[in-house]
Design an enzyme around this catalytic site. Structure first.
Site, PDB file in Angstrom:
ATOM      1  N   ASP A  44     -25.415 -42.575 -38.564  1.00 22.43           N
ATOM      2  CA  ASP A  44     -26.129 -42.931 -39.791  1.00 22.43           C
ATOM      3  C   ASP A  44     -26.956 -41.729 -40.234  1.00 22.43           C
ATOM      4  O   ASP A  44     -27.178 -40.802 -39.458  1.00 22.43           O
ATOM      5  CB  ASP A  44     -26.976 -44.219 -39.670  1.00 22.43           C
ATOM      6  N   HIS A  52     -27.275 -40.065 -34.907  1.00 22.63           N
ATOM      7  CA  HIS A  52     -28.368 -40.560 -35.759  1.00 22.63           C
ATOM      8  C   HIS A  52     -28.986 -39.357 -36.453  1.00 22.63           C
ATOM      9  O   HIS A  52     -29.822 -38.651 -35.889  1.00 22.63           O
ATOM     10  CB  HIS A  52     -29.401 -41.314 -34.923  1.00 22.63           C
ATOM     11  N   ASN A  69     -23.168 -41.736 -23.325  1.00 23.50           N
ATOM     12  CA  ASN A  69     -23.471 -41.814 -24.750  1.00 23.50           C
ATOM     13  C   ASN A  69     -24.923 -41.390 -24.973  1.00 23.50           C
ATOM     14  O   ASN A  69     -25.816 -41.784 -24.212  1.00 23.50           O
ATOM     15  CB  ASN A  69     -23.290 -43.280 -25.186  1.00 23.50           C
ATOM     16  N   GLU A  73     -22.589 -43.781 -33.266  1.00 23.84           N
ATOM     17  CA  GLU A  73     -23.665 -44.501 -33.975  1.00 23.84           C
ATOM     18  C   GLU A  73     -24.106 -43.728 -35.218  1.00 23.84           C
ATOM     19  O   GLU A  73     -25.296 -43.520 -35.450  1.00 23.84           O
ATOM     20  CB  GLU A  73     -24.859 -44.712 -33.029  1.00 23.84           C
ATOM     21  N   GLU A 126     -27.979 -42.733 -22.781  1.00 25.02           N
ATOM     22  CA  GLU A 126     -29.220 -41.940 -22.881  1.00 25.02           C
ATOM     23  C   GLU A 126     -29.849 -41.653 -21.511  1.00 25.02           C
ATOM     24  O   GLU A 126     -30.994 -42.014 -21.256  1.00 25.02           O
ATOM     25  CB  GLU A 126     -30.221 -42.647 -23.807  1.00 25.02           C
TER      26      GLU A 126
END
Ligand code: XIL
Length: 363
Positions: free
Chosen positions: A276, A245, A209, A274, A166
């Site tokens: 979800d 996300h 990432n 990641e 990030e």
């Protein structure tokens, strides 16, 4: 005396969804084969521990929840420590490392023939307080020493490292306000970190990432430009991770596949790191319609990765709602994973299984 509806008619109305009550989601059965058995790419999950888990009433899930651990071992071919390799956990004091939880994840992965994604070596969040007192040069030295120590400890045992996590905000600006190394040392430290990681483990694939890259054109462009600069400088960068996300509050990011492809076009490997899919709940249970929509988001995300050559790794950010980070960080949302709190499969689990089984042009 008032008479109710004849029983048979009442049952028929309820099962047809005419009672005025929301219909209960239909039961979903676990697919006969595991995700890892049908997948042509690494399919992974985060291993719960540290972070928000440390504030909950339950003991360490990985050490105590046998049913959960069984799911980790049987369904997945890749694991990521959710928090146990982050600075605050693994390097709590200047001279103090705590490797126990990270070691346990890496040992478990090896015992179960799984690869590990290392997460993460430099981030603006979950850093120990002691970093705040350091000068610019001390920060640089601390990062160098941290990378040599942590990456070196697991040399040959980590498939992919998220080296910097990030680095840009959603407008594409370098996080110089919140990331201590970027504040002190600027963009140059990103290349340094990759070089140090490469020296410590020449076989590990080194990644940037981030989230929202696929839905923010400015952020995407900032990353593409950064990667090009790093490559021009000969920095050993191998991959770009898109976290994934997602939330049903927003449309599915239609540019996900194209974004992955743009990094592939620069010669990088890519990964969904990641994944979800949050459901807006406002205190309620998810409806059958929401669960179906969630399944479609999961299916489309997996398909997007499989359609891009070199997208070889898909990681779910938690496998069960029992341990998901979502309710703690997005108070109105939840039910974001593929198994509910009882480890019962949702339509999303079947969708991921089918999408993985459909295969793709992984390279
Ligand atoms: C989250 C964890 O899931 C939580 O347990 C913790 O309290 C906070 O961090 N992007 C990342 C992950 O790169 O490391 C974050 O994980 C979620 C957002």
């Amino acid at each position: 005396m008032r008479r109710g509806l004849p029983v048979a008619l009442a049952v028929a109305l309820v099962s047809a969804g005419c009672s005025g009550e929301p219909t209960a989601p239909p039961p979903v059965t676990m697919p006969a084969s595991a995700l890892r058995e049908v997948s042509t790419v690494h399919i992974g999950t985060a291993v719960a521990g540290g972070g928000h888990h440390a504030d909950q009433g339950y003991p360490d899930p990985f050490a105590t929840d046998e049913a959960y651990v069984e799911v980790l071992a049987t369904q997945f071919s890749s694991l990521t420590a959710e928090n146990q390799m982050k600075w605050e956990w693994i390097h709590p004091g200047p001279e103090e490392y705590d490797f126990a939880a990270a070691d346990a994840v890496v040992d478990f992965a090896e015992a179960n023939d799984q690869v590990v994604r290392g997460h993460t070596l430099a981030w603006h969040s979950q850093n120990p307080p002691w970093l705040q007192g350091l000068s610019d040069e001390e920060l640089r030295e601390a990062l160098r020493e941290h990378i040599y120590t942590v990456v070196g400890r697991y040399q040959g045992r980590i498939q992919q490292w998220d080296v910097f996590n990030e680095v840009f905000d959603d407008t594409g600006h370098l996080r110089t306000n919140t990331n201590p190394w970027l504040r002190a040392l600027g963009e140059e430290v990103i290349g340094d970190a990759f070089r140090w990681a490469h020296e410590a483990d020449p076989d590990a694939l080194l990644f940037l990432n981030d989230y929202n890259v696929e839905s923010s054109p400015a952020k995407l462009q900032a990353y593409l430009d950064l990667v090009a600069r790093l490559q021009d400088d000969g920095v050993p960068i191998h991959g770009m991770g898109l976290q994934g996300h997602l939330s049903l509050r927003y449309p599915f990011p239609a540019d996900l596949q194209a974004s992955l492809q743009q990094f592939a076009d620069l010669g990088l490997q890519t990964a969904l790191t990641e994944l979800d899919v949050r459901i807006p709940l406002e205190g309620d249970e998810p409806t059958a319609t929401q669960l179906q929509e969630q399944a479609e988001y999961y299916q489309r995300a997996v398909a997007a990765c499989l359609a891009v050559a070199g997208c070889d790794s898909i990681t779910l950010w938690g496998v069960t709602d029992r341990y998901s980070w979502v309710p703690f960080f997005f108070p109105e949302e939840g039910a974001a994973t593929v198994l509910d709190e009882d480890l019962t499969p949702k339509p999303a689990l079947v969708a991921v299984h089918e999408a993985l089984g459909a295969g793709g042009a992984s390279g």
